[in-house]
Each structure stands twice: as structure tokens, then as C-alpha cells.
Design an enzyme around this catalytic site. Structure first.
Site, PDB file in Angstrom:
ATOM      1  N   ASP A   1       5.739  -7.367   5.611  1.00  0.00           N
ATOM      2  CA  ASP A   1       5.109  -8.794   4.016  1.00  0.00           C
ATOM      3  C   ASP A   1       6.361  -8.458   3.443  1.00  0.00           C
ATOM      4  OD1 ASP A   1       3.060 -10.378   5.536  1.00  0.00           O
ATOM      5  OD2 ASP A   1       1.775  -8.753   4.467  1.00  0.00           O
TER       6      ASP A   1
ATOM      7  N   LYS B   1       8.352   0.795   5.543  1.00  0.00           N
ATOM      8  CA  LYS B   1       7.095   1.636   4.463  1.00  0.00           C
ATOM      9  C   LYS B   1       5.711   1.099   5.112  1.00  0.00           C
ATOM     10  CE  LYS B   1       4.387  -0.341   2.403  1.00  0.00           C
ATOM     11  NZ  LYS B   1       2.963  -0.876   1.543  1.00  0.00           N
ATOM     12  N   THR B   2       5.068   1.856   5.367  1.00  0.00           N
ATOM     13  CA  THR B   2       3.580   1.393   5.797  1.00  0.00           C
ATOM     14  C   THR B   2       2.827   2.237   6.765  1.00  0.00           C
ATOM     15  OG1 THR B   2       1.956   0.149   6.406  1.00  0.00           O
ATOM     16  CG2 THR B   2       3.765  -0.099   7.644  1.00  0.00           C
TER      17      THR B   2
ATOM     18  N   ARG C   1       1.363  -6.123  -4.895  1.00  0.00           N
ATOM     19  CA  ARG C   1       1.333  -6.647  -3.691  1.00  0.00           C
ATOM     20  C   ARG C   1       1.567  -8.004  -4.097  1.00  0.00           C
ATOM     21  NH1 ARG C   1      -0.046  -4.663   0.823  1.00  0.00           N
ATOM     22  NH2 ARG C   1      -1.699  -2.476  -0.012  1.00  0.00           N
TER      23      ARG C   1
ATOM     24  N   ASP D   1       0.142   1.874   8.205  1.00  0.00           N
ATOM     25  CA  ASP D   1      -0.543   1.288   9.635  1.00  0.00           C
ATOM     26  C   ASP D   1       0.217   1.437  10.719  1.00  0.00           C
ATOM     27  OD1 ASP D   1      -2.037   0.565   7.857  1.00  0.00           O
ATOM     28  OD2 ASP D   1      -1.016  -1.503   7.847  1.00  0.00           O
TER      29      ASP D   1
ATOM     30  N   GLY E   1       0.356  -1.342   0.142  1.00  0.00           N
ATOM     31  CA  GLY E   1      -0.119  -0.457   0.232  1.00  0.00           C
ATOM     32  C   GLY E   1       0.840   1.789  -0.097  1.00  0.00           C
TER      33      GLY E   1
END
Ligand code: FBP
Length: 551
Positions: free
Chosen positions: A175, A201-202, A144, A204, A80
Site C-alpha cells: 500500500d 518493506k514488509t 499508515r 509479510d 508496519g
């Protein structure tokens, strides 16, 4: 390249010069720290990663000028979007060009698949300059695809050989960095001369440990969502007619919801990790929300904001069991995939569940039950962003309030609006924090490559200090790994960092939330991200990071 039409802010941001740690301004020496262990399951991880397990932590200090040959690098954006991805690429580009101007940077297109299918473009100075300090991943696209087969690794090696690429940088979440770790181990084990470096990176915020303080993008995304929540709160306080149920991205972890709550002071914020620890049922959660709404109604208030982490449903113990059964049942299940209608799928699922899970499955609105059986992503994750938990809660709260009204225990009005915030923040123009942090991560990656490292994640720490004082270095990716069940099998993966209920951010929230629910309390209106202006307005890191660091 087609010319871009730009807003005044885009034009002004293009010339922003990201701040970097002192050590990254010149040449560095690398200091080796302690040897590392994986987050859990040490014996199994060590066996699976014999060549990259246990490497030491690395930290950079200012050093003497050195000569390097040309460094060719391939970069992949994975998963993402998160604000700052372009600046990581700009940092890698500037980093390798500084070490040797003949170095070249190639971007693999649309995520890891670009490496496997040999789809790439060279990133020239002209292209890079168009993307400095911008949001998005559109410079090369993202995807992904899971890198896991030997065939994929060999195809990757082929293109690296053709382009004389010495290292691949994978910019991704847990992941994707698991992929990076597996790839690094494979290339080392089979003596390919290809290094692999990861980058955290994320949005979240769930990719962190004591050495990785935060993943990039979390700062900007939370600031965007908090601005929107603040705006909604002001609207709610003005019209006094709606309860807004706002679901926030973040996958399993509630870091985004917690951070947004700290920034905006909603009347309720649910934290999935607490729900699990207290073994709360869906009815318990509904009862808690109802109590607050009834109390506000008694004071004549029929409005407010309720924040819900998108992963909530996975943390309600009975739901967790149901999801685990569904995960195992649906993994590579051709019989299920062949079923055409949602009704046939529902009957199939019902015939396979254990009695407890069947009872829960049946109790859910059909739409939610169906959302739970939608395709998993290539890493085996339930697509929680498709599960409309906010609507489920609105429905259940409305029913309970109607019951209370019937017996004279509630006399308010319950009008609702539901929202889901996620995509609104993932490609925002990076905040100063993320612009500086990501550019520094890119330069850090270029140095790790120049120094021959592989299986490391670029790391920049001390992030609550001014950028000049940040500490750059590398963290072995195996340090973040453990074994988890995916697609019905145990696999080595990076351990997700969930909200720590003993950590300061949660403790602060838990201490103040009752006051925020109080009819006398005020909301906070954080306002939009500011890119220019006084440092206390423009350069603040997240409340989570500040509280974690004792501020
Ligand atoms: P990653 O950074 O782990 O890739 O996820 C970010 C995220 O925005 C999650 O918060 C969300 O659940 C998911 O991506 C949505 O996925 P998609 O982009 O495929 O709709």
C-alpha cells in the site's frame, strides 16, 4: 539526543559492516533493460500513470567516478515495522554523502503524515551511527496515513521546496509503495522537480514479483517466529500435554506460515491460498485437524503445534463473501459509526447482509463476528491481526473431539494453548541477510536518485548468492500494479503476491507435511538468529528463497 544504554550485542552489532554487491562499492553505470507492463489491467494502469508507466528495468554495473552536486533527500518509514528499516536509512545516508559530502538527509516523522504536516528532523551522522544494524523504526517513527489527495501532494511539495529536497524515499509495503507510485506520477505530471523512490518493506513477504525477490524483514521475522515455534515444540515434546495453536502475522498471504513450517516442521500448517483453491469450509479445516489429533491420540500422543496464517478467515470462500459485503457496507458508513454498543452494531449488520452471509455471520462466536466489523486501516484492509482465528479453531476442534469421544472414536486429551506471533519479530535486530540487504537497498535508492530516476523501486536481486554477487538496480513501481476494489471502489494498487501453489516452497511443504504429522516424526528446533559465527549458521537466507531458486 538522549544517550542509549546498550546490550553487549547492540554494541557489537553497531560496528558490523554490512556486505554489499560489488557494483555498489564504487561508482555505477546504469543499464536499461526491457520496457515493462503492469501486473494486470494494463490499459487502465497506463491511463492512470501516463508519465511513469512502462519504464524500463534498470541494473547497475561498476562504472567510473562521476561528480554529483549535493543531493537532499527526505525519507519516510511507512506501515508496519520490519527488521532492517534503519539500515535502509543508513544506506541512503552513506550513499548520498559518498556522492557529495554536502548532501543532506531528512526524516519525515511518524510515516507519510510527517510529509503532509511538515514534521521532520535532519538525520545527522551522529544520529545515523546510533541506529546502524538495529531493529525498529524508532529513528523517525512510522504510520499508515494514505497519501491520496492533491492537497497532501501539494503540502509535500511545499516542504520539499523549503528544504531543497530533490527526492522522497518511501520505505513501505504494497500500500505504501502504491502511494509512492501515485506521488511520483503526480509530481512528474505537474512538473514538480521531486523524484519519488520506493523500497520493498514488509515482514509479510507479499511484496514481490520476478524482479523483487523478497521484501526486507521477512527473513528476520520468520527466523524469530521459527525459533519460538521450535522452543514451544521442545516444551510440548517434554511435557507431552498441550496442543499449541499458533497464529502468525502476514495479512492475506501465508508466506510467513509456510516459511515457519519449512523451518520447524509442525504437525499441521494451514495455508490460506490452498484453502481457497480447494474451496474448503471451516468445517473441512476442523475435520483435517481433528483427523491428525485422533491419529496421534491413538499412538498415545496428545501434543503438537498447529500453525495458522492470520489471513485464513478471508480465504474461506463463504467468509470471503461475508468480508467483502462488510467492507462495502462499512466503507465511509456514518450510520454504523454512530452506533454506540456492539449489540446495536450487530443488529445493524444483520439487517444489511444477504441471506447466505447472514447465516455465516450468525454461526460465528459473537467475539469473532465483532472483530470482523472493526475499523479497516486507511487502505481499506480488514485488521486481520485482531481476528482470533486460533481461538475459533480451538473451540470448533474441541467440540468435534467431544462428539467423537462420546461415540468412542477418540480417547485422547485435548488441552490447548493459543498464541499469536507478530509483534515479537517485527523489530528484531536484523539478521545478517536483512542487515546486508537493507543497507544495499538504501545505497541503491541513493543512486537512483542521483541519476534522476522517479517512480522506481530500489531492487537488489540474486539474493541466494553471496552478497558481493547480488545485482542492484530499479524496478518501475507500475510494473507491480493492478486494479482492486478498496473502500467500495476500484483503485490502482500493487498486486499482493500470495503463496503460489505451483511454486517450489509450497510443493516441498505439500510433499512432506504428512510425514511431519506422523506420530513418528520429529520437530525441528531452529534456535535463535546467530549474528556471528560460521556462514552456514549466520548467513542462510529463508528456505522459501532457497527453494524458489532451485536449492
Ligand atoms: P505491512 O508491512 O503491510 O504494513 O504489515 C505488516 C503487519 O505486521 C501485518 O503482518 C499485520 O497484519 C499488520 O502489520 C498489523 O498492523 P498494526 O501494526 O497496525 O497492528
Amino acid at each position: 539526543m538522549k544517550p542509549m544504554i546498550k546490550s553487549p550485542l547492540q554494541i557489537a552489532r553497531a560496528s558490523y559492516q554490512p556486505k554489499v554487491p560489488k557494483a555498489l562499492k564504487g561508482y555505477v553505470v546504469i543499464n536499461e533493460g526491457e520496457k515493462t507492463e503492469s501486473a494486470d489491467d494494463q490499459e487502465e494502469i497506463k491511463k492512470l500513470f501516463p508519465n511513469t508507466y512502462g519504464m524500463p528495468l534498470l541494473s547497475f554495473a561498476e562504472g567510473e567516478k562521476k561528480d554529483y552536486g549535493p543531493i537532499n533527500v527526505g525519507v519516510i518509514l511507512s506501515g508496519g515495522q520490519a527488521p532492517g528499516g534503519h539500515n535502509v536509512i543508513c544506506g541512503i545516508f552513506d550513499g548520498i554523502k559518498k556522492l557529495n559530502p554536502d548532501s543532506r538527509l531528512y526524516g519525515f516523522l511518524d510515516g507519510p503524515i510527517g510529509l503532509v504536516e511538515h514534521k521532520y528532523k535532519e538525520l545527522t551522522a551522529e544520529i545515523i551511527d546510533e541506529y546502524r544494524n538495529t531493529g525498529g523504526f524508532d529513528i523517525i517513527g512510522s504510520g499508515r496515513t494514505k497519501l491520496e489527495t492533491e492537497e497532501q501532494f501539494k503540502k509535500g511539495a511545499e516542504i520539499c521546496k523549503k528544504l531543497n529536497i530533490q527526492a522522497i524515499v518511501i520505505i513501505g509495503g504494497d500500500d505504501s509503495n502504491t502511494n509512492a507510485c501515485v506521488l511520483a506520477e503526480y509530481y512528474k505530471q505537474h512538473n514538480y522537480d521531486i523524484q519519488v523512490i520506493g523500497c520493498p518493506k514488509t515482514i509479510d513477504g507479499d511484496l514481490k514479483n520476478e524482479m523483487i525477490e523478497v521484501s526486507f524483514g521477512f527473513d528476520t521475522a520468520c527466523k524469530v517466529y521459527s525459533e519460538l515455534i521450535g522452543n514451544i515444540q521442545r516444551d510440548a515434546s517434554s511435557s507431552k500435554k498441550y496442543y499449541h495453536f499458533i497464529r502468525l502475522m502476514g495479512r492475506s498471504a501465508s508466506h510467513i506460515t509456510l516459511e515457519c513450517a519449512l523451518q520447524s516442521q509442525p504437525i499441521i500448517a494451514l495455508i490460506s491460498e490452498e484453502v481457497e483453491a480447494k474451496k474448503l469450509t471451516l468445517n473441512d479445516i476442523v475435520e483435517d485437524i481433528v483427523n491428525v489429533i485422533v491419529d496421534r491420540a491413538n499412538h498415545g500422543l496428545n501434543y503438537g503445534t498447529v500453525l495458522i496464517p492470520e489471513g485464513l478467515i478471508e480465504f474461506i470462500p463463504a467468509m470471503k463473501k461475508l468480508i467483502a459485503e462488510l467492507n462495502d457496507m462499512l466503507a465511509h458508513n456514518d450510520d454504523f459509526a454512530a452506533l454506540q454498543s456492539p449489540e446495536e452494531q450487530r443488529e445493524y449488520v444483520k439487517s444489511k447482509l444477504t441471506p447466505d452471509s447472514l447465516a455465516i455471520y450468525r454461526s460465528l462466536p459473537k467475539s469473532i463476528a465483532h472483530q470482523l466489523t472493526l475499523d479497516r486501516d486507511p487502505h481499506g484492509n480488514v485488521h486481520v491481526s485482531s481476528i482470533e482465528t486460533e481461538k475459533l479453531l480451538i473451540d470448533m476442534v474441541a467440540k468435534r473431539l467431544a462428539q467423537l469421544k462420546a461415540v468412542g472414536k477418540y480417547n485422547g486429551k485435548f488441552s490447548t494453548i493459543n498464541h499469536f506471533f507478530g509483534y515479537e519479530g517485527r523489530c528484531a535486530i536484523p539478521s545478517n541477510f536483512d542487515a546486508n540487504y537493507t543497507y544495499s537497498l538504501g545505497i541503491t535508492a541513493s543512486i537512483l536518485i542521483a541519476e534522476g530516476k522517479t517512480g522506481y523501486m530500489a531492487a537488489v536481486r540474486n539474493l541466494t548468492d553471496p552478497a558481493e554477487e547480488w545485482q542492484a538496480g530499479g524496478v518501475p513501481i507500475t510494473m507491480l500494479m493492478n486494479m482492486e476494489r478498496r473502500h467500495g471502489k476500484m483503485k490502482p494498487v500493487i498486486q499482493k503476491a500470495l503463496v503460489d501453489l505451483e511454486g517450489e516452497p509450497f510443493k516441498f511443504f505439500a510433499k512432506h507435511r504428512e510425514k511431519w504429522a506422523d506420530p513418528e516424526s520429529d520437530f525441528i528446533y531452529p534456535g535463535p538468529i546467530q549474528y556471528f559465527g560460521p556462514t552456514e549458521v549466520c548467513d542462510q537466507p529463508t528456505r522459501t528463497l532457497l527453494l524458489e531458486k532451485g536449492y
